[in-house]
Design an enzyme around this catalytic site. Structure first.
Site, PDB file in Angstrom:
ATOM      1  N   ASP A 187      -0.363   5.316   0.341  1.00  0.00           N
ATOM      2  CA  ASP A 187      -0.804   6.359   1.280  1.00  0.00           C
ATOM      3  C   ASP A 187      -1.062   5.769   2.662  1.00  0.00           C
ATOM      4  OD1 ASP A 187      -1.153   8.901  -0.313  1.00  0.00           O
ATOM      5  OD2 ASP A 187      -2.378   7.554  -1.531  1.00  0.00           O
ATOM      6  N   ASP A 196       0.858  -1.181   0.000  1.00  0.00           N
ATOM      7  CA  ASP A 196       0.000   0.000   0.000  1.00  0.00           C
ATOM      8  C   ASP A 196       0.896   1.233   0.000  1.00  0.00           C
ATOM      9  OD1 ASP A 196      -2.722  -0.389   0.003  1.00  0.00           O
ATOM     10  OD2 ASP A 196      -2.931  -0.487   2.158  1.00  0.00           O
TER      11      ASP A 196
END
Lengths: 261, 261
Positions: free
Chosen positions: B36, B34
C-alpha cells in the site's frame, strides 16, 4: 482546592475520623464529588454515600457533582442523583449542581466557536451530548448509528460531508464505527476544525467491579488517525474545574474534592 | 538487510540512476516490497511499478511482498498483484511471495498457542484474517458485525463469552464496534489471553492522496481499555521480517527492501 482521598494528610492517605472530619468541614463551604465509582457504580449507590451527602446538605454545605461521563445532560444527572437518594434541587435549574462533560464541552465550544454565524459540530456521542451543545447554539450532526456505506474504503470517502462543521467532538459513543472514524478524520483535515474529547478515561466503572471501555479509547483512535491531539474537557484537565469555579465563584481555600483512586 | 528509499546511500536519500541500480542489483538475490502506497494506492498501481517488477523478475530476482494490511489472504494478494500487472506465480501456492499480516499473525499464533488442544481467537478483523488463522488450526470467533445487545453498558457485559479463547487479534475491522471493544476487554481479563495487533499503522493510503484510518487506531483503543500492550506483527516490528527470513532463507547481505516514506 484540597483533595481528599479517604482523608489526605501531608501526602499520606488517612481515614477521616469523626473529629478530623468535623474540623475539616468547619473550614469548607463547598464539597465537590466525583460520580462514577465514588457516588455510584452503574445504578447502585456506593454504601454510605447518600447519607454523607444528606448530612452535608443539612450542614448547609454547597455540593457540586463533577463527572467525566458525557452520556447524560445536567438534568438527567440531577434526576439520577435524586433516584439514588442523593437529594438535590428539583424543578427548573435542577441540574445546577452538576458539571458533566456534556455540559462543559458545550461551554468550551461556545467559547471557542464564538463569532461564527452557524457553529456546527460532528458529534461522536450521545443524544445528551448533542442536547447540551444545541442548548448553547452549536448545531450537531452525526449522533446515532452510522453504518458503512458502499463496498469498500474508497466508497466510504465518497459519502458527502456536512458543510460548516467547525469541531469534531468525541464523547461516549456506543455507536462508534469505522464510518464515524473515517468521517471524523475527514472533518479534521479541514482548516480550523477543532478536535475535542469529553474525557480520556480508559474505563467506565459499573457495578460489582465490572467496567466497560471508556471514552478515552475512542478519543485515542480518532487522535491517532487524525495525527492531532484532542482538547480534553474532563478531569484531570483544568477546564471542567474552571467551569465549576466560574459558576460557583469557588474559593479554593474553602473547597474540598472527594475523588476516586 | 539494506533499506532503499528511492536509493539509500550512507544515510542520505538519493535517487538511483541506471548505473547505480545495476550495481546494486548485481549483488542482490531478493527484493522485498511494501505494498500500500508503494506498489499501489487502493486499486491503482503506482506509475512505473509494474514495469520495474517485470524487469526484476526477468533478471531472475526473487520478489517478496510485505504488507501490514490484514484484509486479504496470501492468495487474494497474489490475485491483486496479477490484476494490477505485477505478475507472479499462479495456481496452488500462488501466494508464496506474499507476507501479509493476516498470514504472519497466523504463524505467530501457531507458535504461541502451540500445545493447546483447541486454540481459539476472538478476531476483530476480516474474513481473510480468520481464514489464515483457521488454516493453521486456530478457530476464530467474532468476525462480522456485532451490534449492541441490551439496553445499556451493564447489559453489554451480560453477553456470553465463547469458552477457550486464548487470544484477541485486532486487525483491519470495518465492523469495529463498542460491543466488540467490550468483548475484547473481557477476554483479555482472562489469564493468559494474548493481545495481538496485526499492525500499528495510523492510516491506510488510498488513491489520490486519500486515506482512511488505519488498524493501529483500533489496536490503540483496545490497548487503552485493556491496559495492555499488543504484540504487533507488522512493520516496523521484527516478526514479519522473521517470517520472510524463515521461508526464504534470506541472506541479509543479498536482500533489499523498497519501502514507503
Amino acid at each position: 482546592m484540597a483533595e481528599v482521598e479517604a482523608g489526605g494528610d501531608e501526602g499520606r492517605c488517612v481515614r477521616l475520623n469523626a473529629k478530623r472530619a468535623q474540623e475539616l468541614l468547619a473550614d469548607v463551604d463547598t464539597v465537590l464529588f466525583d460520580c462514577d465509582g465514588v457516588l455510584w457504580r452503574g445504578e447502585t449507590a456506593v454504601s454510605g454515600a447518600p447519607e454523607t451527602l444528606t448530612a452535608l446538605r443539612a450542614r448547609g454545605k454547597r455540593l457540586g457533582f463533577i463527572t467525566n461521563n458525557s452520556s447524560k445532560t445536567r438534568e438527567a444527572y440531577a434526576e439520577k442523583l435524586r433516584r439514588l437518594g442523593f437529594g438535590g434541587p428539583t424543578g427548573p435549574g435542577a441540574g445546577s449542581e452538576v458539571f458533566g462533560t456534556a455540559y462543559c464541552t458545550a461551554l468550551y465550544l461556545r467559547q471557542r466557536l464564538t463569532g461564527l454565524p452557524t457553529p456546527k459540530a460532528y458529534v461522536l456521542g450521545s443524544v445528551a451530548l448533542a442536547t447540551e451543545l444545541e442548548a448553547v447554539g452549536v448545531s450537531c450532526v452525526g449522533v446515532g448509528p452510522e453504518p458503512l456505506q458502499g463496498d469498500g474504503p474508497s466508497a466510504w470517502l465518497d459519502e458527502p460531508l456536512e458543510p460548516d462543521v467547525r469541531a469534531v467532538v468525541v464523547g461516549f459513543d456506543p455507536h462508534f464505527s469505522y464510518m464515524k472514524l473515517t468521517k471524523a478524520v475527514r472533518y479534521l483535515q479541514q482548516p480550523g476544525c477543532l478536535l475535542v474529547g469529553t474525557n480520556m478515561d480508559n474505563r467506565l466503572p459499573l457495578e460489582n467491579g465490572r467496567f466497560i471501555a471508556g471514552t478515552g479509547c475512542l478519543v485515542r483512535a480518532v487522535e491517532m488517525a487524525a495525527q492531532r491531539q484532542a482538547d480534553v474537557i474532563g478531569k484531570p484537565s483544568r477546564f471542567i474545574f474552571d467551569c465549576v469555579s466560574q459558576e460557583y465563584g469557588i474559593n479554593p481555600e474553602r473547597t474540598i474534592m472527594g475523588k476516586s483512586h
